[in-house]
Design an enzyme around this catalytic site. Structure first.
Site, mmCIF file in Angstrom:
data_model
loop_
_atom_site.group_PDB
_atom_site.id
_atom_site.type_symbol
_atom_site.label_atom_id
_atom_site.label_comp_id
_atom_site.label_asym_id
_atom_site.label_seq_id
_atom_site.Cartn_x
_atom_site.Cartn_y
_atom_site.Cartn_z
ATOM 1 N N GLY A 16 66.390 -59.807 29.492
ATOM 2 C CA GLY A 16 66.432 -60.595 28.054
ATOM 3 C C GLY A 16 66.868 -59.568 26.849
ATOM 4 C CG ASP A 39 65.133 -60.870 34.495
ATOM 5 O OD1 ASP A 39 64.699 -62.077 34.202
ATOM 6 O OD2 ASP A 39 66.019 -60.302 33.966
ATOM 7 C CG ASN A 128 54.956 -60.394 14.962
ATOM 8 O OD1 ASN A 128 54.819 -59.136 14.931
ATOM 9 N ND2 ASN A 128 55.643 -61.255 14.455
ATOM 10 C CG HIS A 159 61.481 -67.310 14.938
ATOM 11 N ND1 HIS A 159 60.407 -67.870 14.012
ATOM 12 C CD2 HIS A 159 61.102 -66.240 15.401
ATOM 13 C CE1 HIS A 159 59.309 -66.987 14.160
ATOM 14 N NE2 HIS A 159 59.725 -65.886 14.648
ATOM 15 C CE LYS A 163 59.068 -68.640 17.800
ATOM 16 N NZ LYS A 163 58.797 -67.770 19.200
ATOM 17 C CB THR A 170 53.926 -64.829 14.144
ATOM 18 O OG1 THR A 170 54.552 -63.994 15.176
ATOM 19 C CG2 THR A 170 53.617 -64.085 12.865
#
Length: 271
Positions: A16, A39, A128, A159, A163, A170
């Site tokens: 990723g 993964d 975060n 974002h 997402k 955060t």
């Protein structure tokens, strides 16, 4: 004088965007080495060298076998999905591997389960890993205490289009920091988006707004809106490299701990 052995770090979600950034950071750090790359079974990267995308040979193959992927690691760094993280931590507990968890979207039950796992292995968990964002958390605590009367508080985050959770972890942590400083319970005072005739704003609430689009890495602003002035505390990420470097700091911190649940405030000495 004997040189310490490099810290062996395994990376989950190896193919990723964040996984690749972490692998690059680990392979370029003089005091770390790649100890594993995990993964999902459907990943086309399975069996490939984990650093192939860098044009390098790490000697570590991407695998979906958790025990094999963690057998040579002292610390796992995990920025995957909640269900994957929980499976990874179960094996970390079995093998005695420390963990750095940056996964967001965890349910209250999953967070409780992680706290129980941390009674047996050391875990750093934070929404975060950026050092800058965690300094912002400290600033927000100070600002909320000083601006506790007469200011409306709104949290705006943006974002990339990929997402899957909102608000971001955060943003939620920012809300928790502010609510705690004000003596409030975020679960009872948060407002997530507005539509239609909402009526006058309740001054005791903390509002959240989420934007999704393009390749925005992560922007967060906490707005304290008073009469005649606005105070904005903003953090903008231009690269995931900040998260990767913060994760390495967390990995170095947690590697020599026996057990316990920590966050980036602990890592950065901001308590």
């Amino acid at each position: 004088m004997t040189t310490p052995a490099p810290l062996a770090i395994a990376v989950a979600g190896a193919s990723g965007r964040m996984g690749r950034m972490l692998i690059e950071a680990v392979t370029r750090a003089d005091d770390c080495r790649l100890g594993g790359a995990l993964d999902v079974p459907a990943s086309p990267a399975l069996g490939m060298d984990a650093a192939a995308f860098l044009g390098a040979d790490s000697g570590v193959r991407v695998t979906s076998d958790l025990r094999a992927g963690l057998s040579d690691a002292r610390v796992l760094i995990d920025f995957t999905r909640p269900e994957g993280t929980m499976a990874h931590l179960a094996v970390c507990r079995e093998l005695g591997v420390a963990a750095v968890v940056g996964t967001t979207g965890l349910s209250p039950q999953q967070k409780d389960d992680i706290a129980r796992i941390a009674q047996q292995i050391p875990i750093v968990m934070a929404p975060n890993m950026s050092a800058g964002v965690n300094v912002v958390f400290k600033l927000l605590d100070m600002a909320a205490r000083a601006l506790s009367e007469g200011y409306d508080i709104e949290i705006i985050e943006a974002h990339h289009r990929h997402k899957v959770d909102a608000p971001s972890g955060t943003a939620l942590q920012m809300g928790e920091v502010v609510a705690r400083a004000l003596g409030r319970d975020l679960a009872s005072c948060a407002v997530y988006g507005r539509e239609g005739v909402t009526g006058e704003r309740d001054r005791a609430t903390i509002g959240f707004s989420s934007v999704r689009g393009g390749d925005i890495v992560g922007d967060h602003t906490v707005l304290f809106a008073g009469t005649g002035e606005r105070i904005e505390i903003t953090h903008r990420s231009a690269s995931r490299a900040t998260y990767a470097q913060g994760s390495l700091r967390a990995a170095r911190f947690v590697a020599d701990k026996r057990r316990g649940l920590f966050d980036m405030q602990d890592v950065l000495g901001l308590r």
